[in-house]
Design a protein around this motif. Sequence first.
Motif, short mmCIF file in Angstrom:
data_model
loop_
_atom_site.label_atom_id
_atom_site.label_comp_id
_atom_site.label_asym_id
_atom_site.label_seq_id
_atom_site.Cartn_x
_atom_site.Cartn_y
_atom_site.Cartn_z
N ILE A 37 0.83 -1.21 0.00
CA ILE A 37 0.00 0.00 0.00
C ILE A 37 0.86 1.26 0.00
O ILE A 37 0.66 2.17 -0.80
N VAL A 38 1.83 1.30 0.90
CA VAL A 38 2.62 2.52 1.08
C VAL A 38 3.62 2.71 -0.05
O VAL A 38 3.78 3.81 -0.59
N ARG A 39 4.30 1.65 -0.44
CA ARG A 39 5.33 1.77 -1.47
C ARG A 39 4.76 2.08 -2.84
O ARG A 39 5.47 2.55 -3.72
N SER A 40 3.48 1.81 -3.02
CA SER A 40 2.87 2.14 -4.31
C SER A 40 2.89 3.64 -4.55
O SER A 40 2.83 4.11 -5.69
N GLY A 41 3.01 4.40 -3.47
CA GLY A 41 3.08 5.86 -3.61
C GLY A 41 4.48 6.36 -3.89
O GLY A 41 4.66 7.54 -4.20
N GLY A 42 5.49 5.49 -3.76
CA GLY A 42 6.87 5.88 -4.04
C GLY A 42 7.33 7.03 -3.15
O GLY A 42 7.12 7.03 -1.93
N VAL A 43 7.95 8.01 -3.78
CA VAL A 43 8.47 9.17 -3.05
C VAL A 43 7.34 9.93 -2.37
O VAL A 43 7.53 10.51 -1.29
N LEU A 44 6.17 9.92 -2.98
CA LEU A 44 5.03 10.62 -2.37
C LEU A 44 4.67 10.03 -1.02
O LEU A 44 4.22 10.74 -0.12
N GLY A 45 4.86 8.71 -0.87
CA GLY A 45 4.60 8.08 0.42
C GLY A 45 5.53 8.61 1.50
O GLY A 45 5.10 8.88 2.63
N MET A 46 6.79 8.78 1.15
CA MET A 46 7.77 9.31 2.11
C MET A 46 7.49 10.78 2.41
O MET A 46 7.57 11.22 3.56
N PRO A 80 15.55 5.20 7.20
CA PRO A 80 14.69 6.18 6.52
C PRO A 80 13.58 6.71 7.42
O PRO A 80 13.26 7.91 7.38
N THR A 81 13.00 5.83 8.24
CA THR A 81 11.92 6.27 9.13
C THR A 81 12.43 7.27 10.15
O THR A 81 11.78 8.28 10.43
N ALA A 82 13.60 7.00 10.71
CA ALA A 82 14.18 7.94 11.68
C ALA A 82 14.45 9.29 11.02
O ALA A 82 14.11 10.35 11.58
N LEU A 83 15.04 9.28 9.84
CA LEU A 83 15.36 10.53 9.15
C LEU A 83 14.10 11.30 8.76
O LEU A 83 14.05 12.53 8.88
N MET A 84 13.07 10.58 8.32
CA MET A 84 11.81 11.24 7.97
C MET A 84 11.14 11.81 9.21
O MET A 84 10.57 12.92 9.17
N SER A 85 11.21 11.08 10.32
CA SER A 85 10.61 11.57 11.56
C SER A 85 11.32 12.83 12.05
O SER A 85 10.68 13.81 12.44
N ILE A 86 12.65 12.79 12.03
CA ILE A 86 13.43 13.95 12.46
C ILE A 86 13.11 15.16 11.59
O ILE A 86 12.93 16.28 12.09
N THR A 87 13.01 14.94 10.29
CA THR A 87 12.67 16.03 9.37
C THR A 87 11.28 16.58 9.66
O THR A 87 11.07 17.80 9.72
N GLY A 88 10.32 15.68 9.85
CA GLY A 88 8.95 16.12 10.13
C GLY A 88 8.83 16.85 11.45
O GLY A 88 8.17 17.89 11.54
#
Length: 210
Positions: A37-46, A80-88
């Motif tokens: 489900i999530v990866r189908s969005g590619g970069v948009l998911g991130m 990636p999750t840690a980096l995305m969380s820190i960014t958010g």
Amino acid sequence: MTSNSRYKQIGSLVALALVFLIVSYFARQYSDTLAVIVRSGGVLGMLGFVLLTALFVIFVIPLDIAFLIPIGSVVFGPVPTALMSITGWTLGAAVAFSIARNLGRPMVERLIGLDRVLVVEKRIPKRNLFWSVVALRMTVSVDILSYALGLASSMPWSNYVLATVIGVTPFGFFFAYTGTLPFVLRIVSIVIAVAIAAFILLRYGIQREP
């Protein structure tokens, strides 16, 4: 910070920890489905992950750790999750701080109400503010602090953003990796984290220096 306030915060930490464990358990159970489900969005998911995390911070909704990180760790991996969380978190904190600093109390009241902000505002330390923010960022994810500092402190925006990045980085990696551990180790890690946070809150709280 009163004893009642501290115990309420500890209760909130325990509740979030329980939700984190439950969500991470089911995320692991249904990891293949979530990945599709999530990866189908590619970069948009991130990008969506980062923006949703930032919105949770701006509107003081403590669901980023409880829901997004356990799912992200399974789907994207811990780094990636840690980096995305820190960014958010940093983006949300920067926006919240800017709203308070530039638009003032009326806008803050419309967004999240002033009661909780005023409680924190009265306890902002006058000395060692930078490192106090770093320490608080390691134990507090909900961003009342951003609004309080934006309203009541003279701390520069750039310093606040830097303190936020330093403070949330270990926090982000800890939860991202915890979500990938075997369930028993996950429980042990969360219990230790809550115990440390509870000790800091009970021992130090947010003290205002005379």
